[in-house]
Design a protein around this motif. Structure first.
Motif, PDB file in Angstrom:
ATOM      1  N   ALA A  63       0.846  -1.448  -0.135  1.00 30.32           N
ATOM      2  CA  ALA A  63       0.358   0.025   0.225  1.00 30.32           C
ATOM      3  C   ALA A  63       0.465   0.950   0.430  1.00 30.32           C
ATOM      4  N   ARG A  64       0.467   2.193  -0.390  1.00 31.12           N
ATOM      5  CA  ARG A  64       1.288   3.169  -0.522  1.00 31.12           C
ATOM      6  C   ARG A  64       0.214   5.048  -0.628  1.00 31.12           C
ATOM      7  N   ILE A  65       0.241   5.071   0.233  1.00 34.64           N
ATOM      8  CA  ILE A  65       0.268   6.547   0.262  1.00 34.64           C
ATOM      9  C   ILE A  65       0.750   7.852  -0.658  1.00 34.64           C
ATOM     10  N   MET A  66       0.339   8.585  -1.454  1.00 31.43           N
ATOM     11  CA  MET A  66       1.011   9.798  -2.673  1.00 31.43           C
ATOM     12  C   MET A  66       2.500   9.316  -2.710  1.00 31.43           C
ATOM     13  N   GLY A  67       2.654   7.584  -3.148  1.00 34.44           N
ATOM     14  CA  GLY A  67       3.661   7.548  -3.728  1.00 34.44           C
ATOM     15  C   GLY A  67       4.917   6.284  -2.989  1.00 34.44           C
ATOM     16  N   HIS A  68       4.871   6.274  -1.640  1.00 36.70           N
ATOM     17  CA  HIS A  68       5.334   6.427  -0.659  1.00 36.70           C
ATOM     18  C   HIS A  68       4.768   4.740   0.722  1.00 36.70           C
ATOM     19  N   CYS A  69       5.686   3.798   0.602  1.00 36.42           N
ATOM     20  CA  CYS A  69       5.360   2.886   0.577  1.00 36.42           C
ATOM     21  C   CYS A  69       5.331   2.922   2.329  1.00 36.42           C
ATOM     22  N   VAL A  70       3.851   2.606   2.809  1.00 33.18           N
ATOM     23  CA  VAL A  70       3.309   2.503   4.120  1.00 33.18           C
ATOM     24  C   VAL A  70       4.671   2.164   5.214  1.00 33.18           C
ATOM     25  N   GLN A  71       5.240   0.795   4.448  1.00 33.65           N
ATOM     26  CA  GLN A  71       5.951  -0.017   5.714  1.00 33.65           C
ATOM     27  C   GLN A  71       7.232   0.381   5.266  1.00 33.65           C
ATOM     28  N   HIS A  72       7.696   0.470   4.061  1.00 35.41           N
ATOM     29  CA  HIS A  72       9.156   1.233   4.556  1.00 35.41           C
ATOM     30  C   HIS A  72       9.577   2.838   4.318  1.00 35.41           C
ATOM     31  N   ASP A  73       8.842   3.174   3.906  1.00 38.88           N
ATOM     32  CA  ASP A  73       8.831   4.796   3.701  1.00 38.88           C
ATOM     33  C   ASP A  73       7.146   5.322   4.405  1.00 38.88           C
ATOM     34  N   TYR A  74       7.196   4.853   6.067  1.00 37.97           N
ATOM     35  CA  TYR A  74       6.013   4.581   6.421  1.00 37.97           C
ATOM     36  C   TYR A  74       6.287   6.206   7.246  1.00 37.97           C
ATOM     37  N   ARG A  75       8.031   7.244   7.532  1.00 39.78           N
ATOM     38  CA  ARG A  75       7.334   8.121   8.302  1.00 39.78           C
ATOM     39  C   ARG A  75       6.950   9.645   7.071  1.00 39.78           C
ATOM     40  N   ALA A  76       6.986   9.089   6.060  1.00 37.07           N
ATOM     41  CA  ALA A  76       7.060   9.746   4.336  1.00 37.07           C
ATOM     42  C   ALA A  76       5.349   9.572   4.484  1.00 37.07           C
ATOM     43  N   ALA A  77       4.998   8.287   4.315  1.00 32.72           N
ATOM     44  CA  ALA A  77       3.603   8.029   4.419  1.00 32.72           C
ATOM     45  C   ALA A  77       3.162   8.739   5.202  1.00 32.72           C
ATOM     46  N   ARG A  78       2.674   8.549   6.127  1.00 33.22           N
ATOM     47  CA  ARG A  78       2.015   9.014   7.592  1.00 33.22           C
ATOM     48  C   ARG A  78       1.360  10.421   7.277  1.00 33.22           C
ATOM     49  N   ARG A  79       2.835  11.208   6.772  1.00 36.78           N
ATOM     50  CA  ARG A  79       2.968  12.856   6.859  1.00 36.78           C
ATOM     51  C   ARG A  79       1.846  13.133   5.816  1.00 36.78           C
ATOM     52  N   HIS A  80       1.883  12.528   4.862  1.00 40.13           N
ATOM     53  CA  HIS A  80       0.721  12.436   3.981  1.00 40.13           C
ATOM     54  C   HIS A  80      -0.650  12.438   4.273  1.00 40.13           C
ATOM     55  N   LEU A  81      -0.230  11.773   5.381  1.00 35.27           N
ATOM     56  CA  LEU A  81      -2.175  10.734   5.305  1.00 35.27           C
ATOM     57  C   LEU A  81      -2.674  11.429   6.834  1.00 35.27           C
ATOM     58  N   GLY A  82      -4.104  11.787   6.864  1.00 34.45           N
ATOM     59  CA  GLY A  82      -4.615  12.038   8.602  1.00 34.45           C
ATOM     60  C   GLY A  82      -5.588  11.210   8.167  1.00 34.45           C
ATOM     61  N   VAL A  83      -5.543  10.439   9.608  1.00 31.73           N
ATOM     62  CA  VAL A  83      -7.175   9.527   9.098  1.00 31.73           C
ATOM     63  C   VAL A  83      -8.327   9.492  10.771  1.00 31.73           C
ATOM     64  N   VAL A  84      -9.502   9.860  10.992  1.00 35.10           N
ATOM     65  CA  VAL A  84     -10.688  10.425  11.441  1.00 35.10           C
ATOM     66  C   VAL A  84     -10.876   9.149  12.035  1.00 35.10           C
ATOM     67  N   PRO A  85     -10.279   8.148  13.116  1.00 44.00           N
ATOM     68  CA  PRO A  85     -10.237   6.633  13.294  1.00 44.00           C
ATOM     69  C   PRO A  85     -12.110   6.744  13.707  1.00 44.00           C
ATOM     70  N   GLN A  86     -12.919   5.604  13.739  1.00 46.10           N
ATOM     71  CA  GLN A  86     -14.009   4.831  13.799  1.00 46.10           C
ATOM     72  C   GLN A  86     -13.969   4.989  15.383  1.00 46.10           C
ATOM     73  N   GLU A  87     -13.182   4.456  16.760  1.00 43.34           N
ATOM     74  CA  GLU A  87     -13.206   4.585  18.159  1.00 43.34           C
ATOM     75  C   GLU A  87     -13.181   5.961  18.726  1.00 43.34           C
ATOM     76  N   LEU A  88     -13.749   6.324  19.491  1.00 39.84           N
ATOM     77  CA  LEU A  88     -14.122   7.403  19.974  1.00 39.84           C
ATOM     78  C   LEU A  88     -13.234   7.254  20.952  1.00 39.84           C
ATOM     79  N   ALA A  89     -11.727   7.699  20.678  1.00 38.03           N
ATOM     80  CA  ALA A  89     -10.378   7.341  21.826  1.00 38.03           C
ATOM     81  C   ALA A  89     -10.214   9.236  22.174  1.00 38.03           C
ATOM     82  N   TYR A  90      -9.817   9.963  23.117  1.00 37.90           N
ATOM     83  CA  TYR A  90      -8.732  10.911  23.802  1.00 37.90           C
ATOM     84  C   TYR A  90      -8.117  10.345  25.460  1.00 37.90           C
ATOM     85  N   ASP A  91      -7.454  11.938  24.886  1.00 41.40           N
ATOM     86  CA  ASP A  91      -6.621  11.774  25.885  1.00 41.40           C
ATOM     87  C   ASP A  91      -7.785  12.056  27.239  1.00 41.40           C
TER      88      ASP A  91
END
Lengths: 301, 251
Positions: A63-91
């Motif tokens: 799987a790739r986000i904006m061309g960045h592999c979510v495993q091998h290039d995970y830092r770039a992949a995560r910088r390009h992705l925003g996720v709203v998770p399903q579970e109502l989590a909070y700190d």
């Protein structure tokens, strides 16, 4: 970067013990799309999102986000992705503003308050900025989750059931906001059980069933393939001309249902009725909606 | 770097916000031990020549507080985040597993040192305290806090429920700290228990920390220091391997 797909998923499979959560799923989402990922509970939507977000690891495939592999290039992949998770989590240790500052920091951003203020305003959370997360209602917590996903202005945003438990007015303002974000070039992927939302908002739709991709098409094509336009009429007197009677389905009480190949055909039907001296008591048009498509897809084996 | 600092700050803020419970409470507990044991035992026990029992007890209690609180910080933070689901907020950002490890570890060390210092200051109200080699003791406190902080990360990652973590705490951490020579010199033990104590890494931490106070210890620092450093490095390595593989965090 221009022509790289926002999300590309290639032959991804994932098994949790005895459960095959995803089976050889491939799909590509281009930049700027507004995309819906649909499926019944347990179809694999959240698993797919987790793999894209790096919260789960695929057994096979890439799987790739904006061309960045979510495993091998995970830092770039995560910088390009925003996720709203399903579970109502909070700190519970922090206020809304602190939560967003901390989340900005995790993405390497300092002094992000201008953008934080803007998100808070758009999500109607500004008055709660200094309230502890614990004191917020469920709908507000959900909006803070959306805000947290946006702190680093990611080009790709995935929302996993963002409107669950959110009231109608807020749902509309939330979608308005997301649509504007989409119009400024961000790619939006959402999952929802409110199919009318998906039909209304998303140009393309994928459907998962038991871990397999069973549909992937433009919303319009899916709707078209789902069946014809239906004309429902009530007539007086109850004497349908033979050319219409042969193709009509009686609904009882002088009510009939006629399938139309296109909207054009309506004119013809009305003309036949007029010449036969039959007047209309009631008329309505039914177009198959996404819910019909969804049910068809899920029933197909 | 900002990601790491933010996570570290958040972890420190997390316990500081509830310092009544995370700093003051363990301090009171340690002072109660001091009062009770010194009352019960000070006339019966002589450990090192020229060192009274209360003075002997002080570094033991300080170090025990450092260790228990370092463990409590990383383990409780992780298990709470896992159970409430907010762990996702640190898993989604581009924070590397090394940064993740260091942030939780250092915050645990900070909590340990803050509680340890509070206990030390508290004991000064009861008895004069003299530290011969403060830097040596500080080095031991940091290493010990680090080791238990790392163990806390492992426990927090491994546990799926609060009772599993409690088992870790009650059946491993408590016996190891209580049987580590906080309250006695291991040379006062029967030979069998003396030998057992030599396999307890926490004993070497208490012993070395105490050496910084009195210049006397149960075993030589040339043995104790490498044991402490070795344990710290081994546990850190285990943490890093677990985090890199995403064990129980990324499925």
């Amino acid at each position: 970067m221009k022509n790289v797909p926002a999300i590309s998923v290639e032959r991804i499979s994932k098994r949790f013990g005895g459960l095959q959560a995803l089976k050889n799923v491939s799909l590509t989402i281009e930049q700027g799309e507004f995309f819906a990922l649909l499926g019944a509970n347990g179809a694999g939507k959240t698993t797919l999102i987790s793999i894209l977000a790096g919260l789960a690891r695929a057994d096979t495939g890439e799987a790739r986000i904006m061309g960045h592999c979510v495993q091998h290039d995970y830092r770039a992949a995560r910088r390009h992705l925003g996720v709203v998770p399903q579970e109502l989590a909070y700190d519970p240790f922090f206020t809304v503003r602190e939560t967003l500052r901390i989340q900005s920091g995790y993405f390497g951003l300092r002094r992000n308050d201008d953008w934080i203020d803007e998100i808070l305003t758009r999500l109607e959370l500004l008055s709660k900025a200094d309230s502890n997360m614990r004191s917020l209602s469920g709908g507000m917590k959900r909006r803070v989750l959306v805000a947290q996903a946006l702190v680093h202005k990611p080009p790709v945003i995935i929302l996993d059931e963002p409107t669950a438990g959110v009231d109608v007015a807020l749902r509309q303002s939330l979608w308005q906001f997301i649509r504007e974000i989409n119009q400024t070039g961000h790619t939006i992927v959402l999952t929802t059980h409110y199919l009318e939302e998906a039909q209304h908002l998303c140009r393309r739709i994928a459907m998962l069933k038991l871990g397999e991709l069973v549909a992937l098409d433009d919303t319009a094509s899916l709707l078209k393939a789902a069946g014809d336009l239906e004309l429902h009429i009530a007539v007086n007197p109850d004497h349908l001309p033979p050319e219409l009677l042969s193709r009509a389905k009686s609904l009882g009480n002088a009510r009939y249902c006629l399938a139309l190949a296109s909207a054009d055909e309506l004119e013809q039907v009305l003309c036949v009725l007029r010449t036969a001296g039959v007047s209309l008591e009631d008329v309505s048009l039914h177009r198959p909606d996404l819910e019909d498509v969804f049910v068809q897809m899920m029933e197909r084996t | 770097m900002i990601g790491f600092l933010t996570l570290f700050n958040k972890e420190v803020l997390r316990f500081w916000r509830v310092s009544f419970q995370t700093v003051l409470a363990p301090m009171i507990t340690a002072l109660l031990y001091l009062m009770i044991f010194s009352h019960a035992l000070s006339h019966h026990v002589s450990v090192y020549p020229g060192v009274g029992y209360i003075a002997f007890l002080v570094p033991g209690l300080v170090m025990m507080s450092v260790l228990q609180n370092a463990f409590a910080n990383s383990s409780s933070s992780l298990i709470q985040s896992k159970i409430t689901g907010n762990i996702v907020f640190v898993l989604l950002p581009p924070i590397s597993y090394v940064q993740f490890f260091l942030a939780y570890l250092l915050a645990a060390v900070v909590r340990g040192l803050v509680v340890g210092a509070s206990v030390l200051i508290g004991t000064m109200l009861f008895t004069p305290v003299h530290i011969a080699m403060p830097l040596l003791s500080l080095a031991y406190a940091i290493l010990g806090g680090g080791m238990l902080g790392a163990l806390g990360i492992i426990a927090g990652i491994w546990s799926e429920k609060f009772d599993q973590l409690a088992a870790f705490q009650n059946f491993l951490i408590m016996p190891l700290t209580f049987l580590s020579g906080v309250f006695y010199s291991i040379h006062s033990l029967p030979p069998f228990w003396l030998d057992i104590s030599r396999f307890n890494p926490i004993f070497y931490m208490i012993d070395g920390f105490r050496y910084g106070f009195f210049g006397q210890s149960d075993v030589s620092l040339s043995v104790g220091f490498p044991v402490v450093v070795g344990c710290f490095l081994a546990l850190s390595a285990i943490c890093l391997i677990l985090l890199q593989r995403g064990y129980k965090l990324r499925y």
